[in-house]
Scaffold this motif. Structure first.
Motif, PDB file in Angstrom:
ATOM      1  N   ALA A 274       3.988 -13.233   4.743  1.00 23.90           N
ATOM      2  CA  ALA A 274       2.738 -13.075   3.987  1.00 23.90           C
ATOM      3  C   ALA A 274       2.342 -11.616   3.807  1.00 23.90           C
ATOM      4  O   ALA A 274       1.314 -11.335   3.212  1.00 23.90           O
ATOM      5  CB  ALA A 274       1.603 -13.828   4.703  1.00 23.90           C
ATOM      6  N   VAL A 275       3.174 -10.693   4.330  1.00 21.66           N
ATOM      7  CA  VAL A 275       2.814  -9.281   4.283  1.00 21.66           C
ATOM      8  C   VAL A 275       3.845  -8.510   3.475  1.00 21.66           C
ATOM      9  O   VAL A 275       5.046  -8.587   3.758  1.00 21.66           O
ATOM     10  CB  VAL A 275       2.731  -8.681   5.701  1.00 21.66           C
ATOM     11  CG1 VAL A 275       2.199  -7.253   5.642  1.00 21.66           C
ATOM     12  CG2 VAL A 275       1.868  -9.540   6.612  1.00 21.66           C
ATOM     13  N   ASP A 276       3.373  -7.791   2.462  1.00 17.63           N
ATOM     14  CA  ASP A 276       4.270  -6.922   1.699  1.00 17.63           C
ATOM     15  C   ASP A 276       4.374  -5.590   2.428  1.00 17.63           C
ATOM     16  O   ASP A 276       3.413  -4.823   2.491  1.00 17.63           O
ATOM     17  CB  ASP A 276       3.732  -6.712   0.277  1.00 17.63           C
ATOM     18  CG  ASP A 276       3.783  -7.995  -0.545  1.00 17.63           C
ATOM     19  OD1 ASP A 276       4.773  -8.741  -0.390  1.00 17.63           O
ATOM     20  OD2 ASP A 276       2.831  -8.258  -1.305  1.00 17.63           O
ATOM     21  N   TRP A 277       5.546  -5.333   2.991  1.00 12.51           N
ATOM     22  CA  TRP A 277       5.721  -4.142   3.817  1.00 12.51           C
ATOM     23  C   TRP A 277       7.027  -3.449   3.439  1.00 12.51           C
ATOM     24  O   TRP A 277       8.104  -3.995   3.583  1.00 12.51           O
ATOM     25  CB  TRP A 277       5.739  -4.529   5.296  1.00 12.51           C
ATOM     26  CG  TRP A 277       5.771  -3.355   6.224  1.00 12.51           C
ATOM     27  CD1 TRP A 277       6.860  -2.858   6.884  1.00 12.51           C
ATOM     28  CD2 TRP A 277       4.675  -2.512   6.579  1.00 12.51           C
ATOM     29  NE1 TRP A 277       6.507  -1.778   7.620  1.00 12.51           N
ATOM     30  CE2 TRP A 277       5.173  -1.527   7.460  1.00 12.51           C
ATOM     31  CE3 TRP A 277       3.318  -2.497   6.236  1.00 12.51           C
ATOM     32  CZ2 TRP A 277       4.366  -0.542   8.006  1.00 12.51           C
ATOM     33  CZ3 TRP A 277       2.506  -1.511   6.781  1.00 12.51           C
ATOM     34  CH2 TRP A 277       3.017  -0.558   7.643  1.00 12.51           C
ATOM     35  N   LYS A 278       6.911  -2.256   2.877  1.00 10.46           N
ATOM     36  CA  LYS A 278       8.065  -1.442   2.487  1.00 10.46           C
ATOM     37  C   LYS A 278       9.016  -2.209   1.569  1.00 10.46           C
ATOM     38  O   LYS A 278      10.237  -2.192   1.741  1.00 10.46           O
ATOM     39  CB  LYS A 278       8.814  -0.951   3.727  1.00 10.46           C
ATOM     40  CG  LYS A 278       8.026   0.024   4.584  1.00 10.46           C
ATOM     41  CD  LYS A 278       8.885   0.570   5.711  1.00 10.46           C
ATOM     42  CE  LYS A 278       8.147   1.620   6.509  1.00 10.46           C
ATOM     43  NZ  LYS A 278       8.981   2.184   7.599  1.00 10.46           N
TER      44      LYS A 278
ATOM     45  N   THR B  35      -3.813  -4.366  11.543  1.00 14.17           N
ATOM     46  CA  THR B  35      -4.004  -3.189  10.691  1.00 14.17           C
ATOM     47  C   THR B  35      -2.948  -3.108   9.598  1.00 14.17           C
ATOM     48  O   THR B  35      -3.258  -2.782   8.445  1.00 14.17           O
ATOM     49  CB  THR B  35      -4.000  -1.911  11.549  1.00 14.17           C
ATOM     50  OG1 THR B  35      -4.984  -2.039  12.568  1.00 14.17           O
ATOM     51  CG2 THR B  35      -4.307  -0.688  10.711  1.00 14.17           C
ATOM     52  N   THR B  36      -1.699  -3.372   9.947  1.00 12.88           N
ATOM     53  CA  THR B  36      -0.662  -3.340   8.912  1.00 12.88           C
ATOM     54  C   THR B  36      -0.938  -4.400   7.858  1.00 12.88           C
ATOM     55  O   THR B  36      -0.745  -4.161   6.652  1.00 12.88           O
ATOM     56  CB  THR B  36       0.733  -3.571   9.524  1.00 12.88           C
ATOM     57  OG1 THR B  36       0.712  -4.760  10.339  1.00 12.88           O
ATOM     58  CG2 THR B  36       1.152  -2.389  10.381  1.00 12.88           C
ATOM     59  N   TYR B  37      -1.413  -5.562   8.296  1.00 11.55           N
ATOM     60  CA  TYR B  37      -1.713  -6.633   7.346  1.00 11.55           C
ATOM     61  C   TYR B  37      -2.895  -6.274   6.442  1.00 11.55           C
ATOM     62  O   TYR B  37      -2.840  -6.442   5.228  1.00 11.55           O
ATOM     63  CB  TYR B  37      -2.028  -7.936   8.094  1.00 11.55           C
ATOM     64  CG  TYR B  37      -2.685  -8.978   7.229  1.00 11.55           C
ATOM     65  CD1 TYR B  37      -1.949  -9.687   6.281  1.00 11.55           C
ATOM     66  CD2 TYR B  37      -4.060  -9.239   7.317  1.00 11.55           C
ATOM     67  CE1 TYR B  37      -2.549 -10.629   5.455  1.00 11.55           C
ATOM     68  CE2 TYR B  37      -4.664 -10.168   6.507  1.00 11.55           C
ATOM     69  CZ  TYR B  37      -3.907 -10.862   5.573  1.00 11.55           C
ATOM     70  OH  TYR B  37      -4.516 -11.773   4.745  1.00 11.55           O
TER      71      TYR B  37
END
Length: 881
Positions: A368-372, A526-528
């Motif tokens: 659910a998290v767009d990360w890099k 926090t990243t989310y």
């Protein structure tokens, strides 16, 4: 204070409050997001509002303050943001305990009155804690102080909950949780402590099988027998087979379940399962779609399924259940000395009773998290930021521990059945036909449709760690913007200048024991929410133990070092220095009064240096400093070396190494050498420069004594040390600095020889060496000699540590006699070593003697060897005389 002359002794209590007031009045610690300087930021781990600070708080305040003051000295704009945590579970437990002592409880006084009482308590506690943070010298920006239940932070909590719900990460479901019957709430996996307990371990006959358990009271609903599919003892039984068995309250039909989670080596390799009251059993039941039935209620009493035992507390019923089984001939054996781990609530200390409950959870495995550029789960992001180096953990060995925890992370139960905390932002209502409608929002619903009852908010609150997980960024949201609900969460992040300037924060400094509780959850949330890491580095300190290595315990008050008692007696700086001396990242350290006293002596040494220089210099400190003598050049070279070493150590979180360098520079180089030299050859302007340099260098470590000294410098007008950058270095000659090194060698060796041989009134002779002649008065004074004379030739004990030919007028026979005495001492020492080596070479002694005795023997051996080495070196020295 500029006209004040330093008194003979430094009494910290006379100055510390005034010094902190000076810093606050001067707004020395207020950050400026508009500054063109490099920005540096730290979020203070918010202390729980449960009373007062303890020694662990004193440690993290000291370490973070050193980092903040060091950064300011490097010319950075620093934000060290303070705050306190509402500490839902411990505060709730404390208030409930108070109510019990008053003969009432929260249900009798009601939620509103309970919350009013709690707010009053934490308000008083917050004021106390903030005063204690000031007492520790914390250079925090009080204009930005935050509280986890602030309106702004509450909005951030609700925004995050709603965003997670809309993204399918927050869900409500029936899952097994850690239930505390005493506090009547769930607790997180990380708040469960396990303590060893001796109990009876029962083996019962269950149909054709024997099963073992320490908790027979959970077995009423057992109707599944589970075994490993590869266990050859039970190869004749197939998955799904059934059989009849006589059990506690009569016959049951049981089903065979084959599951690889069963340990064939434990007990008989067969177990019945109680899915409602065991995490392992629940997971087995989920895998095989088995029934689950509650046996124990939420108060720790047996339910009607227990038949004649219904309503009884489990502790009372246990033996009676075993008696009934024994009457049926179903008790095979009882192990009276079984040791097992009992799960308890680390906050309320109640025994945990696993229960299946309808609760709110965060799904850590759903992408659910767009990360890099990748679509990852929360767990995968938490792994990625450490693996890819977005966040460095110091010391590095904790990365392995971190990954072990993350790799085994389960969905996070975030709902708590207590009243103090962030209320879950979910509302329910039913229509006249009983159908339920649910609303999730940042603000309460305003819809009042006909045919529906009033909206009722979910009574539960969120896990404290949910709000704490947002700490680094929620504290940087502009409160004036947060009150505008027309703005989205993204708007708040984009328009809040502090967030844009100071996030991600530079470093998170905290104890290793909350790496999972807090650090990992901050990374998750926090990243989310922000798309950023919460911090670039994590520095983990260890726990503070007694000087004997034991854990400080309230049950043994003499083991506790209370900052509130230490500071008035010894001063804040003495405590701060004692806390960092000898510490290393991630390792526990020892602290006792003796260590604090030793560091008070260092503060006094600094004070005495200042007194000497100020008395000598007067107002001449304004003159430009120029090195003249070899001692001046040597002092400037040592100052540069120490400054560079201390700066590099602090940049790399080597707090103890930095202080060790500072300690020896000030005590050995400045006090023992340069100050003594200056009594004969004073360079007033350079002494004034040196005093400014050393109090600046020492300021991050000991802010109060250094600022007090600074405020008495007649030549410094109205400046404040806390705002000053590192003193700019002066040039020096390396050759002249090296020349003073020769003088040190001559003086040190002369002192050593006269002391060892116990002679006085000696003269140092030399063969008309110009260097020695030029410095004869200084050598004689510092080496405590009668004179230094040039002669054509002569005999005595020759100095071997210098390139110049010189000797003391001591007969060589004295040295030879002393060398012979040393050889006798060496022989005795060798005998001691042989005896200790023989003792430690005895396998029986090492294995059977008390560990402390064996440890003491090893320490004695190390000491004896070190003493022998010293004696041997000294013997060789005097044999050559």
């Amino acid at each position: 204070m500029k006209t004040m002359k330093l008194p003979k002794a430094y009494e910290a209590s006379l100055y510390e409050n005034d010094i902190y007031a000076l810093w606050e009045k001067g707004r020395c610690f207020v950050a400026d997001p508009d500054s063109h300087k490099e920005h540096f930021s730290i979020s203070m781990p918010p202390p729980n509002e449960t009373g007062t600070l303890h020694i662990g708080h004193a440690l993290f305040v000291t370490l973070q303050d050193i980092l903040a003051r060091h950064a300011r000295q490097q010319g950075k704009d620093v934000l060290w943001l303070p705050g306190t945590d509402h500490a839902a579970l411990p505060v709730n437990a404390l208030i409930e305990k108070q109510l019990t002592e008053e003969g009432t409880n929260k249900h009798e006084i009601g939620r509103d009155e309970f919350l009013n009482r709690t707010r009053e308590f934490v308000g008083n506690s917050r004021d106390t804690i903030n005063a204690q943070v000031r007492a520790m010298g914390a250079s925090v920006d009080w204009t930005r102080a935050r509280y986890t239940l602030d309106d702004t932070l509450n909005r951030c909590v609700n925004e995050t909950f709603v965003k997670m719900f809309n993204d399918g990460l927050i869900y409500r479901g029936h899952r097994i949780v850690n239930w505390d019957p005493n506090l009547e709430t769930n607790v997180s996996d990380d708040e469960v402590e396990y303590k060893e307990e001796k109990a009876k371990f029962y083996t019962f006959q269950y149909g054709p099988f024997q099963i073992s358990t320490a908790r027979p009271e959970t077995k009423f609903g057992d109707k599944y027998v589970v075994m490993h599919p590869e266990d050859k003892r039970y190869k004749d039984y197939k998955h799904g087979d059934t059989f009849e068995a006589d059990w506690i309250n009569g016959p049951v039909t049981a089903t065979i379940i084959k599951d690889e989670s069963v340990d064939p080596e434990f007990g008989t390799g067969v177990m019945t399962i109680t899915p409602w009251h065991s995490q392992v059993d629940f997971e087995i039941a989920e895998r095989h779609n088995l029934d689950k039935e509650q046996i124990i209620d939420f108060h720790g009493n047996l339910l009607p399924i227990a038949g004649e035992f219904a309503g009884k507390p489990i502790g009372e019923a246990r033996e009676k259940i075993v008696d009934k089984l024994a009457g049926k001939g179903l008790v095979v054996s009882i192990d009276e000395n079984y040791i097992h781990n009992v799960a308890t609530n680390s906050r309320g200390k109640g025994v945990i009773e696993p229960q299946i409950r309808l609760q709110w959870f965060i799904d850590v495995n759903k992408p659910a998290v767009d990360w890099k550029g990748k679509h990852l789960s929360l767990k995968e992001v938490m792994q990625s930021v450490i693996r890819d180096g977005d966040i460095d953990i110091i010391p590095e060995r904790f990365e392995k521990i971190y990954f072990h925890w993350i790799d085994n992370l389960r969905d996070w139960c975030i709902s708590r059945q207590i009243w103090w905390g962030h209320r879950i932002p979910v509302w329910y209502r039913t229509d006249t036909d009983g159908r339920e409608e649910q609303y999730i929002g940042v603000l309460p619903p305003t819809d009042e449709s006909e045919g529906f009852h009033e909206w009722q908010q979910d009574p539960d609150t969120l896990d404290t760690w949910f709000s704490s997980a947002l700490w680094t960024w929620s504290t940087l949201i502009d409160p004036s913007l947060a009150s505008d609900y027309s703005l989205s969460l993204e708007d708040l992040l984009e328009r809040s200048k502090d967030f844009q300037t100071y996030h991600p924060t530079s470093v998170m400094e905290t104890g290793w024991d909350i790496l999972f509780f807090w650090v990992a959850r901050m990374i998750l949330a926090t990243t989310y929410t922000t798309g950023q890491v919460p911090f670039k580095q994590v520095y983990l300190h260890g726990l503070v133990r007694t000087e004997h290595g034991k854990k400080m315990s309230k049950s043994d008050p003499e083991t506790i070092i209370d900052p509130l008692e230490v500071i008035p007696e010894f001063g804040t700086d003495s405590l701060r220095l004692a806390l960092i001396q000898g510490m290393s990242a991630g390792n526990d350290q020892r602290l006792g009064k003796s260590k604090i006293i030793a560091n008070r002596n260092f503060c006094n040494k600094l004070w005495n240096i200042a007194r000497f220089i100020e008395d000598l210099v007067g107002e001449e400190g304004r003159e430009a400093a120029v090195p003249e003598t070899p001692a001046d050049h040597w002092m400037l070279s040592k100052l540069q070396q120490s400054t560079e070493k201390i700066t590099a150590d602090l940049d790399n979180f080597r707090f103890s190494e930095a202080y060790d360098e500072l300690y020896h520079f000030i005590w050995d180089d400045v006090a023992d050498w340069y100050i003594e030299t200056s009594k004969a050859q004073p360079n007033k302007a350079l002494l004034a420069y040196l005093l400014e340099a050393i109090v600046t260098l020492a300021h991050p470590f000991a802010p109060f004594v250094t600022e007090t000294i600074w405020q008495t410098l007649a030549w410094e007008q109205e400046s404040i040390l806390a705002t000053r950058e590192t003193v700019k270095p002066l040039g020096f000659s390396k050759d002249k600095a090296a020349a003073f090194g020769e003088l040190q060698a001559i003086i040190s060796e002369s002192r050593f020889i006269t002391k060892a041989l116990q002679v006085s009134g000696s003269t140092l002779y030399h063969t008309d060496e110009a260097f020695i002649s030029d410095n004869a008065a200084l050598i004689a004074r510092m080496a405590r000699l009668v004179a230094v004379k040039a002669v054509a030739e002569g005999e005595g004990i020759t100095l071997t540590s210098t390139k110049y030919h010189c000797w003391l007028d001591i007969d060589r026979s004295v040295a030879q006699t002393y060398a012979a005495e040393l050889e006798g001492q060496a022989a005795k020492q060798q005998a001691v070593i042989k005896q200790l080596e023989g003792r430690l070479g005895n396998k029986s002694y090492v294995e059977n003697a008390p560990k402390q005795v064996v440890k003491q023997s090893r320490e004695q051996l190390d000491t004896a060897k070190a003493q022998l080495q010293s004696i041997t070196a000294e013997t060789e020295r005097f044999k050559k005389a």
